[in-house]
Design a protein around this motif. Sequence first.
Motif, short mmCIF file in Angstrom:
data_model
loop_
_atom_site.label_atom_id
_atom_site.label_comp_id
_atom_site.label_asym_id
_atom_site.label_seq_id
_atom_site.Cartn_x
_atom_site.Cartn_y
_atom_site.Cartn_z
N LEU A 147 0.85 -1.19 0.00
CA LEU A 147 0.00 0.00 0.00
C LEU A 147 0.89 1.24 0.00
N ALA A 148 0.66 2.14 -0.94
CA ALA A 148 1.41 3.40 -1.00
C ALA A 148 0.48 4.55 -0.66
N ILE A 149 0.85 5.33 0.36
CA ILE A 149 0.03 6.46 0.81
C ILE A 149 0.79 7.74 0.47
N ALA A 183 -0.77 -4.38 11.81
CA ALA A 183 0.56 -4.98 11.74
C ALA A 183 1.07 -4.82 10.32
N GLY A 184 2.36 -5.14 10.13
CA GLY A 184 2.95 -5.02 8.81
C GLY A 184 4.25 -4.25 8.85
N THR A 185 4.82 -4.02 7.68
CA THR A 185 6.09 -3.30 7.57
C THR A 185 5.83 -1.91 7.00
N ILE A 186 6.34 -0.91 7.69
CA ILE A 186 6.14 0.48 7.27
C ILE A 186 7.45 1.05 6.75
N TYR A 187 7.40 1.59 5.55
CA TYR A 187 8.52 2.33 4.96
C TYR A 187 8.14 3.82 4.96
N ILE A 242 2.86 -4.46 3.30
CA ILE A 242 3.88 -3.40 3.31
C ILE A 242 3.17 -2.07 3.07
N VAL A 243 3.51 -1.08 3.88
CA VAL A 243 2.96 0.26 3.72
C VAL A 243 4.10 1.23 3.44
N VAL A 244 4.04 1.89 2.30
CA VAL A 244 4.99 2.95 1.95
C VAL A 244 4.25 4.27 2.10
N ILE A 245 4.76 5.16 2.94
CA ILE A 245 4.04 6.40 3.21
C ILE A 245 4.95 7.62 3.10
N ASN A 246 4.42 8.64 2.47
CA ASN A 246 5.12 9.92 2.36
C ASN A 246 4.91 10.69 3.66
N THR A 247 5.94 10.74 4.49
CA THR A 247 5.84 11.41 5.78
C THR A 247 7.24 11.75 6.29
N ASN A 276 16.64 4.89 -1.66
CA ASN A 276 17.68 4.75 -0.63
C ASN A 276 17.40 5.44 0.70
N GLU A 277 16.55 6.46 0.73
CA GLU A 277 16.46 7.32 1.91
C GLU A 277 15.26 7.02 2.81
N TYR A 278 14.74 5.84 2.75
CA TYR A 278 13.59 5.47 3.56
C TYR A 278 14.03 5.01 4.95
N VAL A 279 13.07 4.94 5.86
CA VAL A 279 13.27 4.33 7.18
C VAL A 279 12.17 3.28 7.33
N LEU A 280 12.53 2.07 7.73
CA LEU A 280 11.51 1.02 7.81
C LEU A 280 11.49 0.36 9.18
N LYS A 281 10.35 -0.20 9.49
CA LYS A 281 10.21 -0.99 10.72
C LYS A 281 9.07 -1.97 10.53
N LYS A 282 9.26 -3.18 11.03
CA LYS A 282 8.23 -4.21 10.94
C LYS A 282 7.49 -4.33 12.26
N PHE A 283 6.17 -4.39 12.19
CA PHE A 283 5.34 -4.49 13.39
C PHE A 283 4.57 -5.80 13.36
N LYS A 284 4.68 -6.56 14.43
CA LYS A 284 3.93 -7.81 14.55
C LYS A 284 2.57 -7.53 15.18
N PRO A 285 1.59 -8.40 14.94
CA PRO A 285 0.28 -8.20 15.60
C PRO A 285 0.43 -8.22 17.11
N ASP A 286 -0.02 -7.15 17.77
CA ASP A 286 0.14 -7.05 19.22
C ASP A 286 -1.14 -6.55 19.90
#
Length: 327
Positions: free
Chosen positions: A77-79, A119-123, A99-104, A186-196
């Motif tokens: 998903l690209a936001i 949950a999921g991976t955010i870029y 996977i979520v790619v977001i402009n922020t 190249n300039e993204y920051v990512l983190k994976k979130f598990k269902p919590d």
Amino acid sequence: NGAGFYEIRMESIGGLGANLAGKVLAEAGVLNMGFNGSNFSSYGSEKKGSPVKAFIRFCSPDMEVRENSPVTEPHLLAIFHENLSKNIPVTQGVGPDGIVVINTSKSPDEARDFLKLHAGTIYCINALKIAIEEKTRINTALLGTICKASGFLDPDAIKDMITKNLGKKYASLIAPNLKTFDRGYNEYVLKKFKPDNKYPYIPFTRDGQKIGYFNQPMGGVIPSGGNSIFKDISASREGWIPVLDISKCTNCGECDITCPDYSFVWEDGIDPKKGKLARILKRIVYEHCKGCLRCVEICKFEALTTHKEFEVDKTILEKGFTDGSKK
């Protein structure tokens, strides 16, 4: 997925280039990478500020594409603007492997909180900042991050398609757009979130018809002031905003006449220069401002000036004006 597709959904606002980004991505996959694929966009009135969705599907070359429905459970998903999450349930259908790619400009942890992502991976990619610095558009930077996040798309194939789309007509824009793509890659920051259990999973649902034969307002009535769909159209801005210096304003009203979204707030008061009762400009409501900058062009007194939004003091954005002491 079960149907054999890798599916991408783009959530955007008119004017940010999601329709073109989807087209470039699909053409690169089909023509340059050998996949079968399809893309189409969904949007209402073709104007800046209206919601836009783009849907892209890829599959193996020996499989036919016979699916034309919207992407409901995207792998990616690209936001295109973080403020979309205020008005639209943009994360519908994103599962724990999504996977979520977001402009922020915010961190993945902050992004998860304002998206309320299950949950999921955010870029996170500050595509707006990159686009301003390179004098391009945010869609090219997001294409770079989407390419990286997908794990299988070829960056050279997408860059070749960007070059072909710009072609001879916009040859001067090829180099800065390719640089913008590389920075997004190249300039993204990512983190994976598990269902919590912090946020629930939001399944995709289609809205029913909200206005019809029995509840349609009388002709010409806009039930939601400021915009026909959302009051907050800040997501349609492309990084630049007008700043009102109240100390230079003469209350001539030309900015109000030229503003297409009624972003200026006026009140009755005493004109400080003439000492008479008059309509006084008090502030800009940035939730209604889409950054067209027509007001800056028409202001003869330099009371309205153009600034990069991410560099403007937050108190000015909250108050809607400055007295000349801050920018």
